[in-house]
Design a protein around this motif. Structure first.
Motif, PDB file in Angstrom:
ATOM      1  N   ARG A  97       2.162  24.308  -3.516  1.00 37.59           N
ATOM      2  CA  ARG A  97       0.886  23.906  -4.115  1.00 37.59           C
ATOM      3  C   ARG A  97       0.963  22.483  -4.652  1.00 37.59           C
ATOM      4  NH1 ARG A  97      -2.270  27.228  -8.497  1.00 37.59           N
ATOM      5  NH2 ARG A  97      -4.267  26.187  -8.278  1.00 37.59           N
ATOM      6  N   ARG A  98       2.100  22.118  -5.191  1.00 31.94           N
ATOM      7  CA  ARG A  98       2.309  20.739  -5.662  1.00 31.94           C
ATOM      8  C   ARG A  98       2.167  19.768  -4.499  1.00 31.94           C
ATOM      9  NH1 ARG A  98       7.805  20.226  -9.168  1.00 31.94           N
ATOM     10  NH2 ARG A  98       6.995  18.317 -10.057  1.00 31.94           N
ATOM     11  N   ARG A  99       2.798  20.119  -3.385  1.00 28.22           N
ATOM     12  CA  ARG A  99       2.738  19.271  -2.190  1.00 28.22           C
ATOM     13  C   ARG A  99       1.287  19.097  -1.738  1.00 28.22           C
ATOM     14  NH1 ARG A  99       4.691  22.425   2.342  1.00 28.22           N
ATOM     15  NH2 ARG A  99       2.554  23.112   2.193  1.00 28.22           N
ATOM     16  N   ASP A 100       0.521  20.194  -1.759  1.00 26.82           N
ATOM     17  CA  ASP A 100      -0.885  20.132  -1.356  1.00 26.82           C
ATOM     18  C   ASP A 100      -1.703  19.273  -2.320  1.00 26.82           C
ATOM     19  OD1 ASP A 100      -0.236  21.755   0.765  1.00 26.82           O
ATOM     20  OD2 ASP A 100      -1.076  23.586  -0.131  1.00 26.82           O
ATOM     21  N   ARG A 101      -1.392  19.346  -3.606  1.00 26.20           N
ATOM     22  CA  ARG A 101      -2.099  18.512  -4.590  1.00 26.20           C
ATOM     23  C   ARG A 101      -1.843  17.034  -4.337  1.00 26.20           C
ATOM     24  NH1 ARG A 101      -1.612  21.316 -10.576  1.00 26.20           N
ATOM     25  NH2 ARG A 101      -2.940  23.100 -10.088  1.00 26.20           N
ATOM     26  N   VAL A 102      -0.598  16.711  -4.098  1.00 26.71           N
ATOM     27  CA  VAL A 102      -0.255  15.313  -3.832  1.00 26.71           C
ATOM     28  C   VAL A 102      -0.957  14.839  -2.562  1.00 26.71           C
ATOM     29  CG1 VAL A 102       1.630  13.755  -3.192  1.00 26.71           C
ATOM     30  CG2 VAL A 102       1.939  15.388  -5.059  1.00 26.71           C
ATOM     31  N   ALA A 103      -0.890  15.632  -1.511  1.00 30.55           N
ATOM     32  CA  ALA A 103      -1.523  15.246  -0.241  1.00 30.55           C
ATOM     33  C   ALA A 103      -3.030  15.094  -0.414  1.00 30.55           C
ATOM     34  CB  ALA A 103      -1.216  16.282   0.840  1.00 30.55           C
ATOM     35  N   GLY A 104      -3.659  16.010  -1.113  1.00 23.53           N
ATOM     36  CA  GLY A 104      -5.100  15.932  -1.332  1.00 23.53           C
ATOM     37  C   GLY A 104      -5.499  14.715  -2.152  1.00 23.53           C
ATOM     38  N   THR A 105      -4.732  14.430  -3.180  1.00 23.55           N
ATOM     39  CA  THR A 105      -5.015  13.259  -4.012  1.00 23.55           C
ATOM     40  C   THR A 105      -4.901  11.981  -3.200  1.00 23.55           C
ATOM     41  OG1 THR A 105      -4.270  14.362  -6.019  1.00 23.55           O
ATOM     42  CG2 THR A 105      -4.288  11.959  -6.052  1.00 23.55           C
ATOM     43  N   LEU A 106      -3.837  11.878  -2.423  1.00 23.48           N
ATOM     44  CA  LEU A 106      -3.651  10.667  -1.613  1.00 23.48           C
ATOM     45  C   LEU A 106      -4.761  10.515  -0.582  1.00 23.48           C
ATOM     46  CD1 LEU A 106       0.220  10.717  -1.139  1.00 23.48           C
ATOM     47  CD2 LEU A 106      -1.131   9.233  -2.649  1.00 23.48           C
ATOM     48  N   GLN A 107      -5.173  11.625   0.002  1.00 21.83           N
ATOM     49  CA  GLN A 107      -6.253  11.564   0.982  1.00 21.83           C
ATOM     50  C   GLN A 107      -7.558  11.122   0.317  1.00 21.83           C
ATOM     51  OE1 GLN A 107      -7.310  15.286   2.795  1.00 21.83           O
ATOM     52  NE2 GLN A 107      -8.181  14.262   4.596  1.00 21.83           N
TER      53      GLN A 107
ATOM     54  N   GLU B  77       0.830  -1.200   0.000  1.00 19.58           N
ATOM     55  CA  GLU B  77       0.000   0.000   0.000  1.00 19.58           C
ATOM     56  C   GLU B  77       0.869   1.257   0.000  1.00 19.58           C
ATOM     57  OE1 GLU B  77      -3.811   2.003   2.233  1.00 19.58           O
ATOM     58  OE2 GLU B  77      -2.822   0.308   3.186  1.00 19.58           O
ATOM     59  N   ARG B  78       1.958   1.226   0.742  1.00 20.67           N
ATOM     60  CA  ARG B  78       2.886   2.364   0.769  1.00 20.67           C
ATOM     61  C   ARG B  78       3.494   2.594  -0.613  1.00 20.67           C
ATOM     62  NH1 ARG B  78       8.002   4.148   1.871  1.00 20.67           N
ATOM     63  NH2 ARG B  78       8.297   5.577   3.591  1.00 20.67           N
ATOM     64  N   ALA B  79       3.866   1.506  -1.281  1.00 18.45           N
ATOM     65  CA  ALA B  79       4.439   1.619  -2.625  1.00 18.45           C
ATOM     66  C   ALA B  79       3.407   2.199  -3.610  1.00 18.45           C
ATOM     67  CB  ALA B  79       4.920   0.254  -3.105  1.00 18.45           C
ATOM     68  N   THR B  80       2.161   1.771  -3.483  1.00 20.92           N
ATOM     69  CA  THR B  80       1.104   2.311  -4.343  1.00 20.92           C
ATOM     70  C   THR B  80       0.921   3.793  -4.091  1.00 20.92           C
ATOM     71  OG1 THR B  80      -0.024   0.173  -4.371  1.00 20.92           O
ATOM     72  CG2 THR B  80      -1.333   2.107  -4.982  1.00 20.92           C
ATOM     73  N   ALA B  81       0.899   4.193  -2.824  1.00 19.42           N
ATOM     74  CA  ALA B  81       0.743   5.610  -2.478  1.00 19.42           C
ATOM     75  C   ALA B  81       1.897   6.429  -3.048  1.00 19.42           C
ATOM     76  CB  ALA B  81       0.663   5.782  -0.965  1.00 19.42           C
ATOM     77  N   LEU B  82       3.112   5.912  -2.942  1.00 15.77           N
ATOM     78  CA  LEU B  82       4.271   6.629  -3.489  1.00 15.77           C
ATOM     79  C   LEU B  82       4.168   6.764  -5.008  1.00 15.77           C
ATOM     80  CD1 LEU B  82       7.151   5.123  -1.334  1.00 15.77           C
ATOM     81  CD2 LEU B  82       6.300   7.481  -1.304  1.00 15.77           C
ATOM     82  N   GLU B  83       3.693   5.718  -5.684  1.00 10.61           N
ATOM     83  CA  GLU B  83       3.544   5.778  -7.140  1.00 10.61           C
ATOM     84  C   GLU B  83       2.478   6.788  -7.545  1.00 10.61           C
ATOM     85  OE1 GLU B  83       3.835   5.316 -11.149  1.00 10.61           O
ATOM     86  OE2 GLU B  83       5.247   4.756  -9.588  1.00 10.61           O
ATOM     87  N   VAL B  84       1.343   6.776  -6.853  1.00 13.55           N
ATOM     88  CA  VAL B  84       0.278   7.742  -7.149  1.00 13.55           C
ATOM     89  C   VAL B  84       0.791   9.156  -6.892  1.00 13.55           C
ATOM     90  CG1 VAL B  84      -1.985   8.594  -6.393  1.00 13.55           C
ATOM     91  CG2 VAL B  84      -1.637   6.140  -6.732  1.00 13.55           C
ATOM     92  N   GLY B  85       1.460   9.356  -5.769  1.00 17.17           N
ATOM     93  CA  GLY B  85       2.006  10.672  -5.439  1.00 17.17           C
ATOM     94  C   GLY B  85       3.029  11.145  -6.457  1.00 17.17           C
TER      95      GLY B  85
ATOM     96  N   TRP C 191       2.784  14.486  -8.732  1.00 16.43           N
ATOM     97  CA  TRP C 191       3.888  15.442  -8.627  1.00 16.43           C
ATOM     98  C   TRP C 191       4.434  15.776 -10.007  1.00 16.43           C
ATOM     99  CZ3 TRP C 191       5.720  18.265  -4.680  1.00 16.43           C
ATOM    100  CH2 TRP C 191       6.958  18.879  -4.833  1.00 16.43           C
ATOM    101  N   GLU C 192       4.646  14.753 -10.824  1.00 17.96           N
ATOM    102  CA  GLU C 192       5.213  14.978 -12.156  1.00 17.96           C
ATOM    103  C   GLU C 192       4.250  15.717 -13.080  1.00 17.96           C
ATOM    104  OE1 GLU C 192       6.392  11.094 -13.425  1.00 17.96           O
ATOM    105  OE2 GLU C 192       8.200  11.114 -12.187  1.00 17.96           O
ATOM    106  N   ARG C 193       2.950  15.483 -12.925  1.00 13.05           N
ATOM    107  CA  ARG C 193       1.969  16.166 -13.780  1.00 13.05           C
ATOM    108  C   ARG C 193       1.858  17.650 -13.456  1.00 13.05           C
ATOM    109  NH1 ARG C 193      -2.132  11.916 -12.893  1.00 13.05           N
ATOM    110  NH2 ARG C 193      -2.951  13.397 -11.399  1.00 13.05           N
ATOM    111  N   SER C 194       2.293  18.045 -12.283  1.00  8.47           N
ATOM    112  CA  SER C 194       2.133  19.452 -11.895  1.00  8.47           C
ATOM    113  C   SER C 194       3.490  20.138 -11.750  1.00  8.47           C
ATOM    114  CB  SER C 194       1.334  19.543 -10.592  1.00  8.47           C
ATOM    115  OG  SER C 194       1.932  18.777  -9.592  1.00  8.47           O
ATOM    116  N   GLU C 195       4.386  19.882 -12.698  1.00  5.60           N
ATOM    117  CA  GLU C 195       5.751  20.403 -12.590  1.00  5.60           C
ATOM    118  C   GLU C 195       5.845  21.922 -12.684  1.00  5.60           C
ATOM    119  OE1 GLU C 195       7.358  19.839 -17.125  1.00  5.60           O
ATOM    120  OE2 GLU C 195       7.490  18.142 -15.752  1.00  5.60           O
TER     121      GLU C 195
END
Length: 158
Positions: free
Chosen positions: A141-151, A119-127, A131-135
């Motif tokens: 703001r990137r950090r917030d997007r990743v956190a929001g998506t994972l949540q 599950e941790r590996a999946t979360a890292l891959e999704v994150g 992250w890469e899509r919002s370069e």
């Protein structure tokens, strides 16, 4: 004839001739199960909504469970596997299982079998993908997007 711009509600299934008939409830249960897997509680609820008495719905559901047509543990495992394949975490899985009225014991057993490292590996891959899509977005703001998506996908904050 109705106006093409409006839709009339589709008539629901006809109420049973004998709401106490277990045999009729079993036939309806088989039709319901032919469409999609159901938890025992969801099947019983659907039978009651269709007009069967609680006793007939309980008996028909018990018959379906006895024949192996309804299995909360197998349903929970299938939903969890699909959720993991699509990049969702255990919180999302638990929510989906509760929404499908899966038994609490089946939910606990399924979530207990989830590999924390996978599950941790999946979360890292999704994150990483987010992250890469919002370069071109500022770092915070990137950090917030990743956190929001994972949540939203049901991963805990760890």
């Amino acid at each position: 004839m109705s106006d093409p711009g409006t839709s009339e509600p589709r008539p629901g299934p006809a109420p049973p001739e004998d709401p106490d008939s277990v045999a009729e409830a079993e036939r309806v249960a088989l039709r319901i199960l032919a469409g999609a897997g159901q938890s025992a509680a969801a099947l019983q609820r659907r039978l009651q909504r269709r007009g069967f008495t609680e006793d007939a719905a309980v008996a028909a559901t018990a018959t379906m469970v006895g024949h192996g047509y309804v299995n909360d543990d197998a349903l929970a495992q299938a939903i969890a596997a699909r959720s993991r394949r699509t990049g969702h975490g255990r919180i999302q899985v638990a929510s989906q299982l509760r929404a499908r009225a899966v038994a609490h014991e089946a939910i606990a057993g399924t979530l207990g079998s989830v590999d924390a490292e996978a599950e941790r590996a999946t979360a890292l891959e999704v994150g990483r993908r987010v992250w890469e899509r919002s370069e071109r977005v500022p770092w915070a703001r990137r950090r917030d997007r990743v956190a929001g998506t994972l949540q939203r996908r049901g991963f805990d904050a760890e």
